[in-house]
Design an enzyme around this catalytic site. Structure first.
Site, PDB file in Angstrom:
ATOM      1  N   LYS A 182       0.873  -1.190   0.000  1.00 42.63           N
ATOM      2  CA  LYS A 182       0.000   0.000   0.000  1.00 42.63           C
ATOM      3  C   LYS A 182       0.903   1.231   0.000  1.00 42.63           C
ATOM      4  O   LYS A 182       1.431   1.629   1.034  1.00 42.63           O
ATOM      5  CB  LYS A 182      -0.878  -0.027   1.265  1.00 42.63           C
ATOM      6  N   GLU A 258       9.734   1.797  10.714  1.00 43.50           N
ATOM      7  CA  GLU A 258      10.716   2.874  10.515  1.00 43.50           C
ATOM      8  C   GLU A 258       9.930   4.175  10.589  1.00 43.50           C
ATOM      9  O   GLU A 258       9.130   4.481   9.696  1.00 43.50           O
ATOM     10  CB  GLU A 258      11.421   2.685   9.175  1.00 43.50           C
ATOM     11  N   CYS A 292      13.399  11.199   6.490  1.00 45.89           N
ATOM     12  CA  CYS A 292      13.353  10.917   7.932  1.00 45.89           C
ATOM     13  C   CYS A 292      14.688  11.194   8.596  1.00 45.89           C
ATOM     14  O   CYS A 292      14.745  11.475   9.787  1.00 45.89           O
ATOM     15  CB  CYS A 292      12.954   9.464   8.146  1.00 45.89           C
ATOM     16  N   GLU A 395       8.710  16.798  15.102  1.00 43.58           N
ATOM     17  CA  GLU A 395       9.202  16.661  13.736  1.00 43.58           C
ATOM     18  C   GLU A 395       8.384  17.558  12.812  1.00 43.58           C
ATOM     19  O   GLU A 395       7.154  17.463  12.767  1.00 43.58           O
ATOM     20  CB  GLU A 395       9.061  15.198  13.279  1.00 43.58           C
TER      21      GLU A 395
HETATM   22  P1  NAD Z   1       2.175   8.643   7.319  1.00 43.93           P
HETATM   23  O1  NAD Z   1       2.367   7.936   8.597  1.00 43.93           O
HETATM   24  O2  NAD Z   1       1.172   9.733   7.265  1.00 43.93           O
HETATM   25  O3  NAD Z   1       1.744   7.632   6.169  1.00 43.93           O
HETATM   26  C1  NAD Z   1       2.564   6.527   5.814  1.00 43.93           C
HETATM   27  C2  NAD Z   1       1.694   5.469   5.179  1.00 43.93           C
HETATM   28  O4  NAD Z   1       0.808   4.952   6.155  1.00 43.93           O
HETATM   29  C3  NAD Z   1       0.830   5.958   4.037  1.00 43.93           C
HETATM   30  O5  NAD Z   1       0.799   4.956   3.051  1.00 43.93           O
HETATM   31  C4  NAD Z   1      -0.530   6.128   4.701  1.00 43.93           C
HETATM   32  O6  NAD Z   1      -1.601   6.034   3.809  1.00 43.93           O
HETATM   33  C5  NAD Z   1      -0.524   4.973   5.674  1.00 43.93           C
HETATM   34  N1  NAD Z   1      -1.393   5.119   6.832  1.00 43.93           N
HETATM   35  C6  NAD Z   1      -1.746   6.245   7.481  1.00 43.93           C
HETATM   36  N2  NAD Z   1      -2.551   5.952   8.534  1.00 43.93           N
HETATM   37  C7  NAD Z   1      -2.695   4.603   8.550  1.00 43.93           C
HETATM   38  C8  NAD Z   1      -3.417   3.700   9.379  1.00 43.93           C
HETATM   39  N3  NAD Z   1      -4.124   4.121  10.429  1.00 43.93           N
HETATM   40  N4  NAD Z   1      -3.345   2.388   9.090  1.00 43.93           N
HETATM   41  C9  NAD Z   1      -2.624   1.931   8.048  1.00 43.93           C
HETATM   42  N5  NAD Z   1      -1.932   2.750   7.226  1.00 43.93           N
HETATM   43  C10 NAD Z   1      -1.961   4.069   7.470  1.00 43.93           C
HETATM   44  O7  NAD Z   1       3.618   9.145   6.900  1.00 43.93           O
HETATM   45  P2  NAD Z   1       3.984  10.044   5.631  1.00 43.93           P
HETATM   46  O8  NAD Z   1       3.459  11.415   5.889  1.00 43.93           O
HETATM   47  O9  NAD Z   1       3.624   9.342   4.379  1.00 43.93           O
HETATM   48  O10 NAD Z   1       5.590  10.053   5.710  1.00 43.93           O
HETATM   49  C11 NAD Z   1       6.308  10.952   6.475  1.00 43.93           C
HETATM   50  C12 NAD Z   1       6.710  10.334   7.797  1.00 43.93           C
HETATM   51  O11 NAD Z   1       7.440   9.132   7.571  1.00 43.93           O
HETATM   52  C13 NAD Z   1       7.646  11.209   8.613  1.00 43.93           C
HETATM   53  O12 NAD Z   1       7.288  11.126   9.970  1.00 43.93           O
HETATM   54  C14 NAD Z   1       9.007  10.567   8.399  1.00 43.93           C
HETATM   55  O13 NAD Z   1       9.952  10.834   9.410  1.00 43.93           O
HETATM   56  C15 NAD Z   1       8.638   9.128   8.336  1.00 43.93           C
HETATM   57  N6  NAD Z   1       9.672   8.360   7.640  1.00 43.93           N
HETATM   58  C16 NAD Z   1      10.459   7.505   8.357  1.00 43.93           C
HETATM   59  C17 NAD Z   1      11.473   6.797   7.713  1.00 43.93           C
HETATM   60  C18 NAD Z   1      12.387   5.862   8.462  1.00 43.93           C
HETATM   61  O14 NAD Z   1      13.064   5.067   7.813  1.00 43.93           O
HETATM   62  N7  NAD Z   1      12.444   5.911   9.777  1.00 43.93           N
HETATM   63  C19 NAD Z   1      11.658   6.959   6.343  1.00 43.93           C
HETATM   64  C20 NAD Z   1      10.826   7.838   5.655  1.00 43.93           C
HETATM   65  C21 NAD Z   1       9.825   8.524   6.306  1.00 43.93           C
END
Ligand code: NAD
Length: 491
Positions: A182, A258, A292, A395
């Site tokens: 997804k 992550e 991130c 963040e």
């Molecule tokens: P997000 O958490 O909003 O969404 C990530 C994914 O999760 C999307 O596909 C979203 O549709 C899905 N999602 C959201 N709510 C959900 C739920 N309740 N159940 C199942 N799936 C759900 O994150 P984002 O805005 O897409 O990405 C940015 C964030 O990701 C930042 O916090 C960043 O630090 C983090 N990030 C971490 C890493 C790492 O390796 N640690 C890498 C990249 C990004």
């Protein structure tokens, strides 16, 4: 909503076929607000079908595909990405607005590399094997072999869409799992191209399935709560990780998370000044601060503080908020969406309310062209914020940094570690003993000394505290995406 004429459609990929759905949503360009694609949102029935296809693949052709054939399959996928390199670059740039040079240098090459790394590792991972002494003197052979978990749900973010999605899909498939992927609702395109590559590479039907949609009450939640999904691997915000952890509790699925970061950089007065400025500028502004691993807090030893702030501000002011296809140095794209821009702008307000000196930026640019409907913000630096300020604690995920001076090494370590996150830290110093010493004291998963973002893909990757659960990378990924079965044979 009906698809607009001429706009590309992004469909689900289930059991080897592209599948439309009744409901579609528009993916908007963060560059100018235009419609990039109409995305077919998977409902619960389509997610069910994807999980069933994955389960069927495990029982069928994919489940019977041995390690050597899987490694070859992964290499064909990497070849397929490289053969369509320009298509992938165009799709990634259209969804994210990032500079084309960045997608060509980072996102798409790493998408292919992820498959090659795990293809190689597949043939090089040792297994446990012990000879056991027994009372009758004949002994026993006790060994463990690893088998796939089954159906793995992969939930990916929008910031490095293909790179982060393949970082999980490649090891999951290397270990023999079938996946239901997804991608973020903001970045449906390269995942859809990857499905085409899978099909063209002869991946057995059902081994790779793709469902589009949002998180809560949409495809994301349907995948994480599905009783027939065996494990969840997720990259995204810490708050989302927390919600997913609650969602998987009833079905006790293993998770690999992550999550977010609030990463510090420590700059000592003895650092190579120009390298520290250039490296910090890259770690604050790369991908518009939407990595991130990006630095959002910079602690600088007092004797060089003013000079460092001025030099970093000069780098910020040299950043060009360009159209993605313009080949200019120091190019920076928009944020991913207007909604994310609103969030980042709310931090700009919060910084002012908390007494920040805005060294540079702090607003939105005006172009006088279609980009005014996009999601651009100015690269922004703050000084004078208390360590308790929201912009120092939370963040932001934008091209921003808080800068503050320090006087001693101990103080720098304490400031850097004073956060609920624990993903990455960077140390700039010419004293390598101090570099090792400080790196080892960082309460995080990755510490860089005199560099940033440099990493062998076989090393462990992940975060401490709010920044994640578990480690991926190399053998660490292979360990998560498979489970050992202990066999003991009496001789
Ligand atoms: P997000 O958490 O909003 O969404 C990530 C994914 O999760 C999307 O596909 C979203 O549709 C899905 N999602 C959201 N709510 C959900 C739920 N309740 N159940 C199942 N799936 C759900 O994150 P984002 O805005 O897409 O990405 C940015 C964030 O990701 C930042 O916090 C960043 O630090 C983090 N990030 C971490 C890493 C790492 O390796 N640690 C890498 C990249 C990004």
């Amino acid at each position: 909503m009906n698809p607009s004429a001429g706009v590309v459609e992004r469909r689900n990929f289930i059991g080897g076929c592209f599948v439309a759905s009744a409901r579609q949503f528009p993916k908007l360009s963060p560059v100018d607000g235009s419609i990039v694609a109409m995305v077919h949102e998977a409902d619960a029935a389509l997610v069910d079908a994807a999980v069933a296809a994955a389960r069927g693949a495990m029982r069928g052709a994919w489940g019977r595909t041995g390690a050597t054939a899987r490694a070859e399959c992964l290499r064909r996928i990497a070849d397929g990405i490289e053969a369509r390199f320009d298509d992938f670059v165009a799709a990634e740039v259209a969804d994210t607005g990032k500079p084309v040079a960045l997608a060509r240098r980072l996102d798409i090459p790493r998408g292919a590399a992820n498959f090659r790394v795990f293809a190689d590792l597949l043939r090089a991972t040792a297994q446990d094997s012990w000879f056991l002494e027994t009372a009758d003197g004949r002994g026993a052979l006790n060994y463990a072999f690893r088998k796939p978990l089954g159906v793995v749900g992969v939930i990916a973010p929008w910031n490095l869409p293909l790179l982060l999605l393949t970082w999980k899909v490649a090891p999951a498939m290397a270990c023999g799992n079938a996946v239901v992927v997804k991608p973020s609702e903001e970045t449906p395109s390269t995942a859809t191209l990857l499905a085409e590559v899978m099909r063209d590479a002869g991946v057995p039907d059902g081994a790779f399935n793709l469902v589009h949609g949002f998180g809560p009450q949409s495809a994301g939640e349907f995948v994480t709560t599905h009783p027939d999904v065996d494990a969840i691997t997720f990259t995204g915000e810490s708050a989302t990780g927390s919600a997913i952890l609650r969602a998987v509790a009833p079905t006790v699925k293993p998770v690999s998370f992550e999550l977010g970061g609030k990463n510090p950089a420590i700059v000592f007065a003895d650092a190579d000044f120009d390298a520290a400025v250039a490296g910090t500028a890259q770690s604050v502004f790369e991908n518009t601060g939407q990595v991130c691993l990006c630095t959002e807090r910079v602690y600088v030893e007092r004797p060089i503080f003013e000079r460092f702030v001025a030099a970093l501000a000069a780098r910020a002011q040299a950043v060009q908020l360009a159209w993605p296809h313009t080949d200019v140095p120091d190019a920076m794209g928009p944020l991913i969406s207007r909604a994310h821009r609103d969030k980042v702008l709310s931090y700009f307000d919060a910084a002012r309310e908390d007494g920040a000196t805005v060294v540079t930026g702090g607003g939105t640019p005006t172009f006088g062209d279609a980009r005014d409907a996009g999601a651009y913000v100015q690269p922004t630096l703050w000084t004078g914020l208390p360590e308790t300020a929201r912009c120092v604690r939370e963040e932001v995920f934008g091209p921003v940094a808080h800068l503050a001076p320090f006087d001693t090494e101990d103080e720098a370590v304490a400031l850097a570690n004073d956060t609920r996150y624990g993903l990455a830290a960077t140390v700039w110093t010419r004293d390598l003993s101090r570099g090792h010493r400080v790196a080892q004291q960082m309460e995080c998963g990755l510490a860089w000394v005199n560099c940033w973002f440099l990493r062998d893909l076989r090393t462990p990757f992940g975060g401490a505290k709010l920044s994640g659960i578990g480690r991926e990378g190399g053998a660490h990924s292979m360990a998560f995406y498979s489970e050992p079965v202990n066999v003991c044979v009496k001789l």
